[in-house]
Design a protein around this motif. Sequence first.
Motif, PDB file in Angstrom:
ATOM      1  N   VAL A   1      43.378  92.979   5.549  1.00  0.00           N
ATOM      2  CA  VAL A   1      44.240  93.848   4.099  1.00  0.00           C
ATOM      3  C   VAL A   1      45.672  93.170   4.483  1.00  0.00           C
ATOM      4  N   GLU A   2      45.782  94.225   5.050  1.00  0.00           N
ATOM      5  CA  GLU A   2      47.330  94.149   6.342  1.00  0.00           C
ATOM      6  C   GLU A   2      47.942  92.751   5.688  1.00  0.00           C
ATOM      7  N   ALA A   3      47.035  91.240   6.393  1.00  0.00           N
ATOM      8  CA  ALA A   3      47.621  90.277   6.425  1.00  0.00           C
ATOM      9  C   ALA A   3      48.310  89.782   5.326  1.00  0.00           C
ATOM     10  N   ILE A   4      47.431  90.488   4.143  1.00  0.00           N
ATOM     11  CA  ILE A   4      48.166  90.051   2.718  1.00  0.00           C
ATOM     12  C   ILE A   4      50.073  90.402   3.408  1.00  0.00           C
ATOM     13  N   ALA A   5      50.268  91.381   3.726  1.00  0.00           N
ATOM     14  CA  ALA A   5      52.210  91.232   3.475  1.00  0.00           C
ATOM     15  C   ALA A   5      52.529  91.112   4.758  1.00  0.00           C
ATOM     16  N   TRP A   6      51.477  90.689   5.516  1.00  0.00           N
ATOM     17  CA  TRP A   6      52.226  89.994   7.019  1.00  0.00           C
ATOM     18  C   TRP A   6      52.174  88.745   6.904  1.00  0.00           C
ATOM     19  N   ASN A   7      51.597  88.123   6.515  1.00  0.00           N
ATOM     20  CA  ASN A   7      51.601  86.432   5.890  1.00  0.00           C
ATOM     21  C   ASN A   7      52.453  86.029   4.890  1.00  0.00           C
ATOM     22  N   THR A   8      53.027  87.128   4.133  1.00  0.00           N
ATOM     23  CA  THR A   8      54.348  86.914   3.192  1.00  0.00           C
ATOM     24  C   THR A   8      55.143  86.226   3.734  1.00  0.00           C
ATOM     25  N   SER A   9      55.810  87.692   4.622  1.00  0.00           N
ATOM     26  CA  SER A   9      56.301  87.448   5.388  1.00  0.00           C
ATOM     27  C   SER A   9      56.908  86.830   6.873  1.00  0.00           C
ATOM     28  N   GLN A  10      55.364  86.608   6.941  1.00  0.00           N
ATOM     29  CA  GLN A  10      55.280  85.463   8.138  1.00  0.00           C
ATOM     30  C   GLN A  10      55.685  83.639   7.214  1.00  0.00           C
ATOM     31  N   GLY A  11      55.300  83.822   5.996  1.00  0.00           N
ATOM     32  CA  GLY A  11      55.806  82.508   5.161  1.00  0.00           C
ATOM     33  C   GLY A  11      57.334  82.311   5.407  1.00  0.00           C
ATOM     34  N   PHE A  12      58.167  83.287   5.270  1.00  0.00           N
ATOM     35  CA  PHE A  12      59.244  83.284   4.806  1.00  0.00           C
ATOM     36  C   PHE A  12      60.204  83.098   5.814  1.00  0.00           C
ATOM     37  N   SER A  13      59.504  83.800   7.453  1.00  0.00           N
ATOM     38  CA  SER A  13      60.133  84.039   8.489  1.00  0.00           C
ATOM     39  C   SER A  13      59.658  82.575   9.157  1.00  0.00           C
ATOM     40  N   MET A  14      58.943  81.764   8.803  1.00  0.00           N
ATOM     41  CA  MET A  14      58.051  80.266   9.209  1.00  0.00           C
ATOM     42  C   MET A  14      59.419  79.178   7.942  1.00  0.00           C
ATOM     43  N   ALA A  15      59.676  79.279   6.834  1.00  0.00           N
ATOM     44  CA  ALA A  15      60.552  78.376   6.426  1.00  0.00           C
ATOM     45  C   ALA A  15      62.435  78.655   6.900  1.00  0.00           C
ATOM     46  N   LEU A  16      62.004  80.209   7.568  1.00  0.00           N
ATOM     47  CA  LEU A  16      63.629  80.286   7.959  1.00  0.00           C
ATOM     48  C   LEU A  16      63.664  79.601   9.636  1.00  0.00           C
ATOM     49  N   SER A  17      62.604  79.714  10.279  1.00  0.00           N
ATOM     50  CA  SER A  17      62.531  78.695  11.149  1.00  0.00           C
ATOM     51  C   SER A  17      62.697  77.424  11.204  1.00  0.00           C
ATOM     52  N   ALA A  18      62.038  76.770  10.040  1.00  0.00           N
ATOM     53  CA  ALA A  18      62.035  75.250  10.575  1.00  0.00           C
ATOM     54  C   ALA A  18      63.515  74.656   9.401  1.00  0.00           C
ATOM     55  N   PHE A  19      64.250  75.658   8.286  1.00  0.00           N
ATOM     56  CA  PHE A  19      65.765  75.763   7.836  1.00  0.00           C
ATOM     57  C   PHE A  19      66.986  76.068   8.906  1.00  0.00           C
ATOM     58  N   VAL A  20      66.539  76.759  10.208  1.00  0.00           N
ATOM     59  CA  VAL A  20      67.568  77.051  11.406  1.00  0.00           C
ATOM     60  C   VAL A  20      67.364  76.030  12.219  1.00  0.00           C
ATOM     61  N   ALA A  21      66.092  75.790  12.129  1.00  0.00           N
ATOM     62  CA  ALA A  21      66.303  74.583  13.248  1.00  0.00           C
ATOM     63  C   ALA A  21      67.232  73.328  13.590  1.00  0.00           C
ATOM     64  N   GLN A  22      66.680  72.645  11.992  1.00  0.00           N
ATOM     65  CA  GLN A  22      68.044  71.959  11.356  1.00  0.00           C
ATOM     66  C   GLN A  22      69.235  72.113  11.442  1.00  0.00           C
ATOM     67  N   ASN A  23      69.349  72.847  11.150  1.00  0.00           N
ATOM     68  CA  ASN A  23      70.540  73.264  10.969  1.00  0.00           C
ATOM     69  C   ASN A  23      71.781  73.686  12.489  1.00  0.00           C
ATOM     70  N   TYR A  24      71.018  74.846  12.776  1.00  0.00           N
ATOM     71  CA  TYR A  24      71.612  75.375  13.973  1.00  0.00           C
ATOM     72  C   TYR A  24      71.395  74.195  14.658  1.00  0.00           C
TER      73      TYR A  24
ATOM     74  N   ALA B   1      71.467  81.681   4.957  1.00  0.00           N
ATOM     75  CA  ALA B   1      69.209  82.153   4.759  1.00  0.00           C
ATOM     76  C   ALA B   1      69.074  83.343   5.658  1.00  0.00           C
ATOM     77  N   TYR B   2      69.096  83.446   6.820  1.00  0.00           N
ATOM     78  CA  TYR B   2      69.030  84.347   7.258  1.00  0.00           C
ATOM     79  C   TYR B   2      68.984  85.534   6.203  1.00  0.00           C
ATOM     80  N   HIS B   3      70.034  86.059   5.691  1.00  0.00           N
ATOM     81  CA  HIS B   3      70.496  87.186   5.060  1.00  0.00           C
ATOM     82  C   HIS B   3      69.612  87.065   3.774  1.00  0.00           C
ATOM     83  N   THR B   4      69.954  85.683   2.971  1.00  0.00           N
ATOM     84  CA  THR B   4      68.598  85.593   2.276  1.00  0.00           C
ATOM     85  C   THR B   4      67.316  86.297   1.628  1.00  0.00           C
TER      86      THR B   4
END
Length: 443
Positions: A280-303, A314-317
Amino acid sequence: MQGTKNLTQGPIRRQLFNLALPIMGTSFIQMAYSITDMAWVGRLGSEAVAAIGAVGILTWMTNSISQLNKVGSEVSVGQSVGACNEEDARSYSSHNLTIALIISLCWGLLLFVFAHPVIGVYKLEAPIADLAVKYLRIVATAFPFIFLSAAFTGIYYAAGLSKIPFYISGSGLIINMILDPLFIFVFDMGTTGAAWTTWLSQATVCALFIYQLKCRNKLLGGFSFFVKLRKHYSMRILQLGLPVAILNTLFAIINLFMARTASTYGGHIGLMTLTAGGQVEAIAWNTSQGFSMALSAFVAQNYAARENSRVLEAYHTTLKMTTLFGILCTLLFVFYGSEVFSLIVPQREAYEAGGIFLRIDGYSMLFMMLEITMQGLFYGTGRTVPPAIISITFNTLRIPMAIIFSSMGLGVAGVWWAISISSMVKGIVSFAWFRVLQKKILR
């Protein structure tokens, strides 16, 4: 580059959402495998839920180890795409898949052979332990599908194509949802039927990834799935992915001991509460993980492209979005924990115990969102060690905290408070660590 999406130009918020929503969908789908199994098996009783919950922690450990190549793919391939180096992007893709296959075969064989002593750690009643051993041995043979699919997913995320893993994983979930009631009840296979539906759905997902890359879209101009390993690429993948894999694997091992403590103080209801509550907790965990992975992919290219202003925006958003969601999860778990838990296990004793777990765990939701958001930022810049140190340190402290709190008279609730308090501290330390390093990383 052929078939990839350029994340170094264009509107940041729209790109993050376009990346994050399919990733979140994929994460929810992966979570739904376990929840679907538990929801159907829950109709067999709390003992059956405890059996697959025990294996669920080992499956979590398996997914944690597979993060080596999932994160390895996201960062190594993503930074190669950002630097416009297609040859490196193909080589990293091939090496990640090869390493994933080798690790999965070794890990699957280990758990298959030593299933009895591994399940024996939980100190379960003999009938429940036997169910868990049978379930574990079946799903262990599906580990190569899980590892390869994780690496495929990381490659697509690095290329900015997060919708394809979503569609493929969704197909696997549909198969799982259709076959679960058939195998469990119609064919009267019980928990063994749940194991076989998971096996078939994971095999289907892996096959669809192979078909997509070989027949539909030759990403990066096409690349070999398995190659002779070269030191340069292998060491870079291990450098990026190993801290994350160790972090998540130790987290799973710690949870294994937490499960034993919960079983000691709360019996099979305590174990069931921890494992089902974790889903049940994974509902919250996976939502934040989705944004985290998107941030990781976005940051990897831009960095890699030295677009540091886009990295910070992107981090602040992302932080604003995960903060809002964390508050909503806290309200849901604290005030409606029992009602949420009853959707998985309708047994009164079970959902009342689960409601207590979710209420205590709910206080830490905002801090958990903060920690996972910071992980995405660190990973995208290629710094996977700080999140590993933070997670390993404070997750390890959960064990003595749980024992102390439980022995002080809190009983099994002491385990839940150890989990919640450590999550709060991890979020605070992760944020502080990045603030200290921010000027050095984004100079």
